[in-house]
Motif scaffolding. Structure first.
Motif, PDB file in Angstrom:
ATOM      1  N   PRO A 136       4.553   7.680  -8.211  1.00  0.00           N
ATOM      2  CA  PRO A 136       5.066   6.290  -8.223  1.00  0.00           C
ATOM      3  C   PRO A 136       5.579   5.803  -6.870  1.00  0.00           C
ATOM      4  O   PRO A 136       5.242   4.680  -6.463  1.00  0.00           O
ATOM      5  N   PRO A 137       6.386   6.588  -6.118  1.00  0.00           N
ATOM      6  CA  PRO A 137       6.767   6.097  -4.780  1.00  0.00           C
ATOM      7  C   PRO A 137       5.579   5.914  -3.844  1.00  0.00           C
ATOM      8  O   PRO A 137       5.569   4.990  -3.018  1.00  0.00           O
ATOM      9  N   LEU A 138       4.565   6.788  -3.979  1.00  0.00           N
ATOM     10  CA  LEU A 138       3.376   6.638  -3.140  1.00  0.00           C
ATOM     11  C   LEU A 138       2.645   5.340  -3.458  1.00  0.00           C
ATOM     12  O   LEU A 138       2.251   4.590  -2.547  1.00  0.00           O
ATOM     13  N   PHE A 139       2.489   5.032  -4.748  1.00  0.00           N
ATOM     14  CA  PHE A 139       1.863   3.771  -5.138  1.00  0.00           C
ATOM     15  C   PHE A 139       2.711   2.580  -4.681  1.00  0.00           C
ATOM     16  O   PHE A 139       2.171   1.541  -4.267  1.00  0.00           O
ATOM     17  N   LEU A 140       4.029   2.724  -4.761  1.00  0.00           N
ATOM     18  CA  LEU A 140       4.920   1.652  -4.309  1.00  0.00           C
ATOM     19  C   LEU A 140       4.740   1.380  -2.822  1.00  0.00           C
ATOM     20  O   LEU A 140       4.595   0.220  -2.396  1.00  0.00           O
ATOM     21  N   PHE A 141       4.737   2.427  -2.022  1.00  0.00           N
ATOM     22  CA  PHE A 141       4.611   2.253  -0.572  1.00  0.00           C
ATOM     23  C   PHE A 141       3.247   1.676  -0.199  1.00  0.00           C
ATOM     24  O   PHE A 141       3.154   0.735   0.608  1.00  0.00           O
ATOM     25  N   LEU A 142       2.191   2.223  -0.794  1.00  0.00           N
ATOM     26  CA  LEU A 142       0.847   1.748  -0.455  1.00  0.00           C
ATOM     27  C   LEU A 142       0.628   0.302  -0.897  1.00  0.00           C
ATOM     28  O   LEU A 142       0.034  -0.501  -0.167  1.00  0.00           O
TER      29      LEU A 142
END
Length: 278
Positions: A136-142
Motif C-alpha cells: 500500500p505505501p508503494l502504491f501510494l507513492f507511485l
C-alpha cells in the motif's frame, strides 16, 4: 528704730471688689473696638467630612483588587495563547499553500491516489506480512508521483528540510540511501535498455534467418524496415544538425579572428596620428 508692722491680709470682700473693678476697666477699655461690626457678610466655614472606612470595607477592597489583578493576568495569558494559535494557523496555511501546486487539481488527483492505495491494500490482503506492509505505501507513492507530481515533490522537499533541521544524522543516511537507490535505478535502466537492445537484435537476426530460409518478407510485414528507415533518418538528421552547429561555430570564430586581424591596435593608430602631426 522703727518698728515694722505686719501686713494684714485683705478681706475676701475687698479682694472681690478690686477684681471686679479691674475687669470692668478692661471691658470698658476694649468695648469700643468689639462693638464695630463688619460691613461684609461673614463667611460660613467649610465643613470637611473625612471618610474613614471600616475594617470590613478595607478587606473587601483588598480582595477586589486581588481578584481584578488575577483576572487581568488570566486575560493576558489567554490572549497570548490565542495570538500564538493564530500565528500557528497562519504558518500552517502558508506552508500548505507553498506545498500545493497551483497547476494541479487536488480533487481528482487525491481521489486517484486513494483508489490506488486501496487497490494495493486489496491486492496484498491475502499475501504475507511483508507484502501487506509494503505494497500500500508503494502504491501510494507511485500514484502520487504519477497524478500530483509537483505537490509530491514539494512535500518531499519540505520533509527533507525538516529532517535536515531536526535529524541531521538521519538526513545524511537518507541522502546516502537515495544516492545508492538512484545508482541502482540507473543501472537497472541501463540493464533493461541493453536487454531490450539484445532482444531486438536477436529477433532481427532470427527474422533475417527465417526470411533467408523461407523467402518470406517478414520485415515488411512486421513494419521493421520502415521503422529502421525512420530511425536511420532520425540519426542522420541529428548528425547533420550537429555538423551544422559545429560549422556555424567555426565560421563565427573565423570571422572574429579576421575582424581582430583587420583592426589595428588603438595605440598604434594614435602613434601614427602623432607622427603625422609632427
Amino acid at each position: 528704730m522703727q518698728s515694722i508692722r505686719p501686713l494684714k491680709p485683705e478681706s475676701p470682700r475687698r479682694a472681690l471688689l478690686s477684681a471686679s473693678a479691674a475687669a470692668t476697666g478692661v471691658v470698658l477699655h476694649t468695648s469700643p473696638q468689639s462693638e464695630k461690626l463688619s460691613i461684609y457678610p461673614s463667611q460660613t466655614p467649610d465643613v470637611l467630612l473625612v471618610e474613614t472606612p471600616s475594617p470590613l470595607e478595607e478587606q473587601i477592597g483588598v480582595a477586589r483588587r486581588r481578584v481584578t489583578e488575577t483576572y487581568r493576568e488570566a486575560h493576558s495569558r489567554v490572549q497570548g495563547v490565542i495570538s500564538r494559535w493564530i500565528g500557528v494557523e497562519h504558518a500552517i496555511e502558508n506552508r500548505v499553500k507553498a506545498i500545493i501546486s497551483p497547476n494541479e487539481s487536488l480533487t481528482p488527483g487525491l481521489l486517484y491516489v486513494g483508489v490506488a492505495t486501496l487497490t494495493g491494500s486489496i491486492i496484498a490482503r491475502n499475501r504475507f506480512l511483508g507484502t501487506r506492509l509494503l505494497l500500500p505505501p508503494l502504491f501510494l507513492f507511485l500514484s502520487a508521483k504519477q497524478f500530483i507530481p509537483q505537490t509530491t515533490a514539494n512535500l518531499s522537499a519540505y520533509l527533507g528540510s525538516l529532517e535536515e533541521k531536526y535529524f541531521p544524522t538521519l538526513a545524511q543516511k537518507h541522502d546516502i540511501a537515495n544516492a545508492h537507490s538512484e545508482m541502482a535505478w540507473e543501472r537497472l535502466k541501463d540493464a533493461t535498455q541493453n536487454g531490450r537492445q539484445w532482444v531486438n537484435h536477436s529477433a532481427e537476426v532470427a527474422v533475417d534467418k527465417v526470411q533467408e530460409t523461407t523467402g518470406l518478407k517478414l520485415k515488411e510485414t512486421l513494419g521493421w524496415a520502415q521503422k529502421r528507415v525512420e530511425v536511420q533518418v532520425t540519426e542522420v538528421a541529428k548528425v547533420v544538425e550537429e555538423k551544422v552547429v559545429e560549422t556555424k561555430a567555426a565560421i563565427d570564430k573565423a570571422v572574429e579572428e579576421v575582424k581582430v586581424e583587420a583592426s589595428p591596435p588603438v595605440e598604434e593608430v594614435k602613434t601614427e596620428e602623432v607622427k603625422r602631426l609632427v
